[in-house]
Design an enzyme around this catalytic site. Structure first.
Site, PDB file in Angstrom:
ATOM      1  N   SER B  56       0.808  -1.218   0.000  1.00  0.00           N
ATOM      2  CA  SER B  56       0.000   0.000   0.000  1.00  0.00           C
ATOM      3  C   SER B  56       0.839   1.264   0.000  1.00  0.00           C
ATOM      4  O   SER B  56       0.297   2.363  -0.074  1.00  0.00           O
ATOM      5  CB  SER B  56      -0.940   0.004   1.204  1.00  0.00           C
ATOM      6  OG  SER B  56      -0.183  -0.087   2.390  1.00  0.00           O
ATOM      7  N   HIS B  96       1.460   3.954   6.898  1.00  0.00           N
ATOM      8  CA  HIS B  96       0.854   4.847   5.913  1.00  0.00           C
ATOM      9  C   HIS B  96       1.333   6.271   6.129  1.00  0.00           C
ATOM     10  O   HIS B  96       2.018   6.567   7.094  1.00  0.00           O
ATOM     11  CB  HIS B  96      -0.675   4.789   5.982  1.00  0.00           C
ATOM     12  CG  HIS B  96      -1.238   3.554   5.326  1.00  0.00           C
ATOM     13  ND1 HIS B  96      -2.542   3.158   5.489  1.00  0.00           N
ATOM     14  CD2 HIS B  96      -0.677   2.632   4.498  1.00  0.00           C
ATOM     15  CE1 HIS B  96      -2.746   2.040   4.781  1.00  0.00           C
ATOM     16  NE2 HIS B  96      -1.629   1.717   4.192  1.00  0.00           N
ATOM     17  N   ASP B 122      -7.783   6.019   5.024  1.00  0.00           N
ATOM     18  CA  ASP B 122      -7.880   4.828   5.860  1.00  0.00           C
ATOM     19  C   ASP B 122      -9.130   4.760   6.719  1.00  0.00           C
ATOM     20  O   ASP B 122      -9.220   3.886   7.571  1.00  0.00           O
ATOM     21  CB  ASP B 122      -6.654   4.758   6.786  1.00  0.00           C
ATOM     22  CG  ASP B 122      -5.388   4.471   6.002  1.00  0.00           C
ATOM     23  OD1 ASP B 122      -4.296   4.731   6.548  1.00  0.00           O
ATOM     24  OD2 ASP B 122      -5.493   3.995   4.864  1.00  0.00           O
TER      25      ASP B 122
END
Lengths: 226, 164
Positions: B56, B96, B122
């Site tokens: 990701s 992230h 998210d």
């Protein structure tokens, strides 16, 4: 050629030495359980991998220890070894404390205790390094000879050895410290390990034991002359 | 009695030597443990080294990369930084980038994250009813990474960037 000659004599001498070894272990065996007797193999000839340097050194050290303790009936002093064991035990103790504390109080709260344990652990590591380098050096046996009259302090015999990596020259040093005069005398010999081991890696006590006795007697007789 | 020749070395040892062997093993394990705990104390993060598990964050981080984290109280979290956080109730941390921050006068912050390679932020990953993350969910901020060689041309070529 010396090893082949010793091998021929070994079958005769080996039987003799194992008989003597069996005699000593039989005497103490009666006080131990039968299982412990079968576990101990003090009288079995020492067989190691002849290419493994540390195994060779360990077996030579152990055999030298055996000669001094059994033949001359000296008493081993465990002070030096016990010192090292305590330092290691304390270090492991700090590690275990850190582990358990962190498990019981999850991370952010356990920071001060963890920091303390980590610093103490590395301090103990430093102490251990200093201890092994300066106090212990390469001494693997400290033996006392009790004075028969019981009046004077004991004489101390120290054995230390060295065998460089990938080298075949083994140096054994015997140090004698007189109890009365506190004088120190030493004798050493440097021989190739090929002189003491045969082709299969078995230590030939018949070739090794006279060397030890020679070292010992050279230090002992000097004392008598003085 | 079985003739176990390979145990001969052990049988020849006396109690002290056996104990020393056990201690030796214990010291090796303890050294590794102490180094890990020491890293935890120095960085302030409960997991100072993490592995990237998903794609990701491509093309910045790939699966299998190692990240070095710090979690110091003095360092504020700012937009654009890469954080590793844990969602309440889930064990696996997520790596992230910070998208938006709301900050109060007293320093309390709430922030929103999004993976570089994801299409949406998210919020779908957070707990039911949770729209923002807080400082307490953060495991640490990425300070450096270690990436194994990816392509044939980059054989034996290691990247290690540490911003201290």
């Amino acid at each position: 050629m010396a090893a082949a000659g010793a091998q021929g004599a070994r079958s005769g001498g080996g039987g003799g030495s194992s008989g003597a070894g069996g005699g000593t272990s039989c005497g103490t065996g009666s006080s131990r359980s039968g299982l412990l007797d079968k576990w101990k193999i003090d009288d079995k000839p020492v067989k190691i991998d002849k290419w493994d340097g540390s195994a060779v050194k360990n077996s030579l050290d152990d055999s030298a220890k055996k000669v001094l303790l059994e033949k001359y009936k000296y008493v081993e002093n465990f002070g030096l070894i016990d010192g090292r064991l305590t330092i290691c035990t304390i270090s492991c103790f700090f590690a275990i404390v850190a582990l358990i504390w962190d498990y019981m109080h999850p991370f952010p709260e356990s920071k001060p205790v963890l920091a303390l344990c980590v610093i103490s652990y590395f301090v103990m590591m430093g102490i251990l390094t200093i201890y092994t380098s300066y106090k212990e050096k390469s001494i693997f046996l400290v033996a006392h000879r009790k004075d028969p009259t019981g009046m004077d302090p004991d004489d101390i015999w120290q054995l230390s050895s060295s065998l460089k990596r990938f080298d075949d020259k083994y140096t054994l040093k015997l140090t004698f410290i007189s109890g009365r005069t506190k004088q120190q005398r030493e004798a050493e010999f440097t021989k190739s390990i090929a002189k003491f081991f045969d082709h299969s890696g078995t230590l030939v006590m018949d070739a090794y034991e006279p060397e030890i006795s020679k070292l010992h007697d050279s230090l002992a007789t000097e004392r008598k002359i003085k | 009695m079985l003739s176990l020749d390979f145990l001969d070395d052990v049988r020849r040892m006396n109690k002290r030597q056996l104990y020393y062997q056990v201690l030796n093993f214990g010291m090796i394990v303890s050294s590794a443990l102490m180094i890990w705990k020491g890293l935890m104390v120095i960085t302030g993060s409960e997991s100072p080294i993490v592995v990237v598990l998903s794609g990701s964050m491509e093309p910045a981080f790939h699966r299998g990369d190692l990240l070095f984290l710090t979690n110091r109280v003095e360092d504020p979290i700012r937009v654009g930084e890469i954080v590793v956080f844990r969602i309440e109730g889930r064990e696996i941390p997520i790596v992230h980038r910070v998208l938006k921050i709301h900050e109060k006068q007293n320093g309390h912050i709430k922030f929103l994250t999004k993976g570089d390679n994801n299409a949406v932020d998210d919020r779908g990953l957070y707990k039911q009813g949770q729209h923002w993350l807080e400082k307490k969910d953060v495991v640490g901020r990425a300070r450096g990474f270690y990436q194994e060689n990816r392509s044939v041309e980059d054989r034996n070529y290691l990247f290690l960037i540490l911003e201290l």
